[in-house]
Design a protein around this motif. Structure first.
Motif, PDB file in Angstrom:
ATOM      1  N   SER A 309      34.851  -1.199  20.569  1.00 39.44           N
ATOM      2  CA  SER A 309      33.914  -0.228  20.026  1.00 39.44           C
ATOM      3  C   SER A 309      34.517   1.174  20.034  1.00 39.44           C
ATOM      4  O   SER A 309      35.533   1.434  20.687  1.00 39.44           O
ATOM      5  N   SER A 310      33.864   2.081  19.334  1.00 39.96           N
ATOM      6  CA  SER A 310      34.462   3.374  18.996  1.00 39.96           C
ATOM      7  C   SER A 310      34.938   4.196  20.192  1.00 39.96           C
ATOM      8  O   SER A 310      36.019   4.763  20.164  1.00 39.96           O
ATOM      9  N   GLY A 311      34.137   4.273  21.251  1.00 42.37           N
ATOM     10  CA  GLY A 311      34.521   5.124  22.376  1.00 42.37           C
ATOM     11  C   GLY A 311      35.136   4.380  23.531  1.00 42.37           C
ATOM     12  O   GLY A 311      35.448   4.987  24.564  1.00 42.37           O
ATOM     13  N   ASP A 312      35.321   3.084  23.380  1.00 39.54           N
ATOM     14  CA  ASP A 312      35.822   2.288  24.498  1.00 39.54           C
ATOM     15  C   ASP A 312      37.340   2.304  24.545  1.00 39.54           C
ATOM     16  O   ASP A 312      38.006   2.988  23.772  1.00 39.54           O
ATOM     17  N   ARG A 313      37.905   1.488  25.428  1.00 38.47           N
ATOM     18  CA  ARG A 313      39.313   1.562  25.837  1.00 38.47           C
ATOM     19  C   ARG A 313      40.342   1.680  24.716  1.00 38.47           C
ATOM     20  O   ARG A 313      41.086   2.669  24.650  1.00 38.47           O
ATOM     21  N   LEU A 314      40.438   0.715  23.846  1.00 44.54           N
ATOM     22  CA  LEU A 314      41.484   0.719  22.823  1.00 44.54           C
ATOM     23  C   LEU A 314      41.221   1.735  21.722  1.00 44.54           C
ATOM     24  O   LEU A 314      42.057   2.593  21.419  1.00 44.54           O
ATOM     25  N   VAL A 315      40.045   1.661  21.128  1.00 43.53           N
ATOM     26  CA  VAL A 315      39.742   2.555  20.017  1.00 43.53           C
ATOM     27  C   VAL A 315      39.524   3.984  20.517  1.00 43.53           C
ATOM     28  O   VAL A 315      39.910   4.956  19.849  1.00 43.53           O
ATOM     29  N   GLY A 316      38.949   4.122  21.715  1.00 41.38           N
ATOM     30  CA  GLY A 316      38.803   5.452  22.293  1.00 41.38           C
ATOM     31  C   GLY A 316      40.148   6.120  22.514  1.00 41.38           C
ATOM     32  O   GLY A 316      40.326   7.314  22.241  1.00 41.38           O
ATOM     33  N   ALA A 317      41.124   5.343  23.007  1.00 42.35           N
ATOM     34  CA  ALA A 317      42.476   5.885  23.211  1.00 42.35           C
ATOM     35  C   ALA A 317      43.126   6.206  21.868  1.00 42.35           C
ATOM     36  O   ALA A 317      43.777   7.241  21.699  1.00 42.35           O
ATOM     37  N   PHE A 318      42.964   5.304  20.907  1.00 42.67           N
ATOM     38  CA  PHE A 318      43.521   5.499  19.566  1.00 42.67           C
ATOM     39  C   PHE A 318      43.015   6.813  18.963  1.00 42.67           C
ATOM     40  O   PHE A 318      43.794   7.639  18.460  1.00 42.67           O
ATOM     41  N   LYS A 319      41.710   7.029  19.031  1.00 44.66           N
ATOM     42  CA  LYS A 319      41.122   8.226  18.430  1.00 44.66           C
ATOM     43  C   LYS A 319      41.507   9.486  19.207  1.00 44.66           C
ATOM     44  O   LYS A 319      41.665  10.567  18.616  1.00 44.66           O
ATOM     45  N   MET A 320      41.663   9.361  20.520  1.00 43.73           N
ATOM     46  CA  MET A 320      42.082  10.518  21.322  1.00 43.73           C
ATOM     47  C   MET A 320      43.491  10.964  20.941  1.00 43.73           C
ATOM     48  O   MET A 320      43.770  12.157  20.821  1.00 43.73           O
ATOM     49  N   VAL A 321      44.389   9.999  20.746  1.00 45.55           N
ATOM     50  CA  VAL A 321      45.759  10.340  20.351  1.00 45.55           C
ATOM     51  C   VAL A 321      45.755  11.031  18.988  1.00 45.55           C
ATOM     52  O   VAL A 321      46.432  12.041  18.777  1.00 45.55           O
ATOM     53  N   ARG A 322      44.974  10.516  18.054  1.00 46.71           N
ATOM     54  CA  ARG A 322      44.832  11.157  16.747  1.00 46.71           C
ATOM     55  C   ARG A 322      44.293  12.592  16.897  1.00 46.71           C
ATOM     56  O   ARG A 322      44.811  13.539  16.282  1.00 46.71           O
ATOM     57  N   GLU A 323      43.278  12.727  17.710  1.00 45.57           N
ATOM     58  CA  GLU A 323      42.632  14.030  17.935  1.00 45.57           C
ATOM     59  C   GLU A 323      43.633  15.062  18.463  1.00 45.57           C
ATOM     60  O   GLU A 323      43.577  16.246  18.123  1.00 45.57           O
ATOM     61  N   GLN A 324      44.583  14.588  19.297  1.00 43.71           N
ATOM     62  CA  GLN A 324      45.561  15.485  19.903  1.00 43.71           C
ATOM     63  C   GLN A 324      46.848  15.596  19.087  1.00 43.71           C
ATOM     64  O   GLN A 324      47.844  16.128  19.559  1.00 43.71           O
ATOM     65  N   GLY A 325      46.825  15.072  17.868  1.00 41.95           N
ATOM     66  CA  GLY A 325      47.952  15.252  16.968  1.00 41.95           C
ATOM     67  C   GLY A 325      49.062  14.231  17.077  1.00 41.95           C
ATOM     68  O   GLY A 325      50.133  14.405  16.490  1.00 41.95           O
ATOM     69  N   GLY A 326      48.827  13.140  17.809  1.00 45.15           N
ATOM     70  CA  GLY A 326      49.851  12.111  17.971  1.00 45.15           C
ATOM     71  C   GLY A 326      49.662  10.944  17.022  1.00 45.15           C
ATOM     72  O   GLY A 326      48.700  10.896  16.238  1.00 45.15           O
ATOM     73  N   ILE A 327      50.571   9.993  17.101  1.00 42.92           N
ATOM     74  CA  ILE A 327      50.507   8.773  16.283  1.00 42.92           C
ATOM     75  C   ILE A 327      50.314   7.573  17.214  1.00 42.92           C
ATOM     76  O   ILE A 327      51.243   7.181  17.928  1.00 42.92           O
ATOM     77  N   PRO A 328      49.128   6.978  17.246  1.00 38.69           N
ATOM     78  CA  PRO A 328      48.822   5.894  18.201  1.00 38.69           C
ATOM     79  C   PRO A 328      49.271   4.525  17.702  1.00 38.69           C
ATOM     80  O   PRO A 328      48.518   3.548  17.736  1.00 38.69           O
ATOM     81  N   ALA A 329      50.514   4.418  17.262  1.00 41.11           N
ATOM     82  CA  ALA A 329      50.981   3.182  16.629  1.00 41.11           C
ATOM     83  C   ALA A 329      50.981   1.998  17.589  1.00 41.11           C
ATOM     84  O   ALA A 329      50.607   0.882  17.211  1.00 41.11           O
TER      85      ALA A 329
END
Length: 407
Positions: A309-329
């Motif tokens: 889900s959106s704010g949970d472990r995997l997707v939450g981390a993915f979106k946080m990396v995007r938010e901070q300007g990184g690439i969560p590949a």
């Protein structure tokens, strides 16, 4: 003797928090709806925790324990009304069912003594303090609101200790036995305690922090994220346990870089020291490799509907990396693997994979993960197809490198 109440006699309740209470000089009463568990605790009055040290299990006994049945409303109310500290480890989905009873206990406590009570919320959820508060508050009448707000503390706890299912041979010897890793730090939100400015409870290895969001997110978006990524990748390789995933070089390659992606973004978000967080990552990877923690993929991967889900472990981390300007590949590889987790015994896993088959990955990402940005969908789609088609690992390395090099 000081009195502690542990709401929930499961693995975390017995295998972590109950032990902290015992080592700190409390008599602990467990509340649980499992009648057999309650009877066993009352009969034995103690239980062993088998701590994994090196290549062996070392028993550590927890004593001065008793239990009451969670269905016995009067007993629950009286027990909480007399406690010096209360903790919950029930699972987020159970909290709405116990909130009315907690409210009744707090009202009884106000009438009996008016003493403050702090509740350590040992649930795997960002904002667990606000959530439980919101569940209890509607059951508090106006005349008790001041006591509730000023004297009842809702305290976030970051539970970092791994307490997997106990090996059968240990349970046969002691039915109440729990298996756990040595890690026992207990970070808590210092701002949650009431009354404001009060002396904190004397609990061994209690580590107060404020602001606390960094530590909750460190647990969810690094520890839990890594756990889930390993699980879903390991499932596709036919493994059964976490330690097998942690010692697979290909999975470890993805895991290491996913953890680094999340760690850097988390430190950037909170202005936290990167070196301390990288040390946490290094320690975590060693903990993942512990062969005595026979932690099954079924347990760790269960309920991907929540874990994707959106704010949970995997997707939450993915979106946080995007938010901070990184690439969560590398995190994206874990998300893609999660959408291929079709374990037949898990209804949520079956629901998600069936939905993908019927509607396509893009609609599934929008529905379950709230991922709709074309670049994000394309990234996850790339790894989903590669995993599904069993692409050689060298192809993953090449694609991941190309994505990173675009930054």
């Amino acid at each position: 003797m000081m009195k502690a109440v542990m709401y929930g006699a499961g693995n975390i309740g017995r295998g972590f928090i109950g032990q902290r209470f015992f080592l700190s000089g409390y008599e602990t009463t467990f509340i649980d709806v499992n009648a057999d568990m309650v009877d066993a605790i009352n009969k034995a009055g103690k239980y062993p925790i088998y701590v994994t040290r090196g290549t062996e299990y070392v028993p550590e006994w927890v004593e001065n324990v008793k239990a009451v049945n969670g269905k016995d409303e009067r007993a629950v109310i009286d027990t909480i009304a007399d406690a010096d500290i209360l903790a919950t480890a029930l699972g987020v989905n159970v909290l709405p069912f116990v909130a009315p009873l907690i409210a009744k206990a707090l009202l009884a406590r106000k009438e009996k003594s008016g003493r403050p009570l702090n509740i350590l919320i040992c649930e795997n959820m960002i904002g667990s303090n606000e959530y439980l508060h919101s569940l209890v508050a509607p059951h508090i009448p106006a005349e008790a609101k001041a006591y509730f707000e000023e004297s009842v503390g809702f305290v976030c706890v970051s539970v970092g200790r791994t307490v997997p299912p106990t090996p059968e041979e240990l349970k046969e010897k002691y039915p109440l036995a729990v298996c756990a890793e040595p890690y026992s730090e207990l970070p808590v939100d210092a701002a949650g305690f009431r009354p404001v400015g009060c002396e904190l409870p004397p609990i061994k290895e209690l580590v107060p922090f404020s602001p606390f969001a960094f530590f909750i997110e460190r647990k969810l978006l690094i520890h839990n994220m890594g756990h889930a990524l390993m699980t879903y990748m390991a499932y596709l390789k036919g493994y059964g346990f976490i330690f097998e995933a942690a010692t697979d070089g290909e999975i470890k390659y993805i895991l290491t870089r996913a953890l680094l992606e999340s760690a850097r973004a988390l430190c950037k978000r909170h202005g936290a020291p990167l070196d301390d967080t990288l040390q946490f990552v290094e320690d975590l990877m060693v903990r993942f490799e512990n062969k005595l923690l026979v932690d099954s993929l079924d347990r760790v991967g269960r309920d991907p509907k929540r874990k994707l889900s959106s704010g949970d472990r995997l997707v939450g981390a993915f979106k946080m990396v995007r938010e901070q300007g990184g690439i969560p590949a590398h995190i994206a590889v874990g998300i893609a693997a999660g959408y291929l987790f079709d374990m037949a015994s898990d209804p949520a896993a079956v629901e998600i994979t069936d939905y993908v088959k019927a509607n396509g990955l893009e609609k599934a990402l929008a529905k379950y993960s709230e991922i709709t940005a074309p670049d994000d969908v394309k990234m996850i789609r790339t790894f989903y197809d590669m995993l599904k088609n069993k692409a050689p690992f060298a192809d993953f390395v090449e694609v991941l490198a190309s994505m990173k090099n675009t930054h």
